[in-house]
Design an enzyme around this catalytic site. Structure first.
Site, PDB file in Angstrom:
ATOM      1  N   HIS A  15     -51.036   3.596  20.498  1.00 48.93           N
ATOM      2  CA  HIS A  15     -51.060   3.177  21.902  1.00 48.93           C
ATOM      3  C   HIS A  15     -49.732   2.521  22.296  1.00 48.93           C
ATOM      4  CE1 HIS A  15     -55.251   4.037  22.935  1.00 48.93           C
ATOM      5  NE2 HIS A  15     -55.473   3.844  21.647  1.00 48.93           N
ATOM      6  N   GLU A  26     -48.730   1.825  25.203  1.00 47.25           N
ATOM      7  CA  GLU A  26     -48.884   0.951  26.365  1.00 47.25           C
ATOM      8  C   GLU A  26     -49.200  -0.481  25.967  1.00 47.25           C
ATOM      9  OE1 GLU A  26     -53.024   2.014  25.302  1.00 47.25           O
ATOM     10  OE2 GLU A  26     -51.124   3.085  25.351  1.00 47.25           O
ATOM     11  N   CYS A  41     -53.175   9.189  21.989  1.00 44.27           N
ATOM     12  CA  CYS A  41     -54.429   9.080  21.241  1.00 44.27           C
ATOM     13  C   CYS A  41     -55.239  10.386  21.332  1.00 44.27           C
ATOM     14  CB  CYS A  41     -55.210   7.865  21.721  1.00 44.27           C
ATOM     15  SG  CYS A  41     -56.492   7.330  20.545  1.00 44.27           S
TER      16      CYS A  41
END
Length: 220
Positions: free
Chosen positions: A193, A195, A109
């Site tokens: 993202h 994750e 990001c």
């Protein structure tokens, strides 16, 4: 710290917000066989969890850390965070230092935007931003599609990357850059993202693969 009246509009791009969201002293998590520095620009905790699940020891660094003091790490993750990526020229220089040292780096990001700026690319503000859990991207070397979680208002300008870099992912809706990868060095970043906090888990392999490659490089 910003003091605003109820009638004033707060534009976060006019402020360096990193002091508001970062830790103040280096902090360790996990006890794995590789040491990963995570530079905290407002990190999502699931990034740290994913690294620990990949048997990493994580050192969470304040955003203002002098990177040259922490070169004992095996790899670096530049985290997500708020604001205009171009607001801190000193921070961009710090990231450029990692590039010049040929460190293993994964940007996420804001970290993706900072890495791009550090290697000479440009960023620009999107008209509306990408903000949802269902942003489709394609991986250009495989042409596979993935659903990603995104929340950002800036993007790396197309055609501003040097020839040493490949566009790794792009947004299927507007063809904007969603990831970059160096052709020869262990440097890469993604705008979304991986994750999966919160959001789909389609691209969690990015962190897994990064850790595997760092471990392989360490073993030689």
């Amino acid at each position: 710290e910003s003091k605003l009246t109820a009638q004033q509009f707060f534009d976060p791009t006019n402020f360096n917000l990193l002091n508001e969201v970062s830790n103040t002293t280096p902090t360790f998590f996990g006890d794995g066989d590789i040491l990963v520095n995570v530079v905290n620009f407002g990190v999502k905790w699931n990034i740290i969890r994913r690294l620990i699940s990949n048997n990493c020891r994580v050192r969470l660094l304040p955003w203002s850390s002098k990177f040259s003091n922490f070169l004992d790490a095996d790899a670096w993750v530049l985290s997500n965070g708020p604001g205009d990526p171009a607001i801190s020229s000193e921070l961009i220089k710090q990231v450029r230092f990692l590039v010049e040292k040929k460190s293993s780096v994964l940007g996420i990001c804001l970290g993706h935007q900072l890495l791009s700026l550090a290697v000479g690319a440009k960023t620009e503000r999107l008209h509306y931003g990408h903000r949802s859990h269902n942003q489709p991207v394609r991986q250009l070397d495989t042409m596979k599609g993935f659903i990603t979680s995104q929340n950002h208002g800036f993007v790396v300008v197309k055609n501003s990357l040097s020839g040493e870099w490949n566009v790794w992912f792009e947004n299927i809706n507007d063809n904007s850059i969603e990831g970059i990868k160096h052709k020869t060095l262990p440097l890469r970043s993604v705008q979304f993202h991986p994750e999966a906090s919160s959001g789909p888990k389609d691209t969690s392999f990015i962190i897994d693969d990064f850790c595997s490659e760092v471990r392989a490089l360490k073993k030689g």
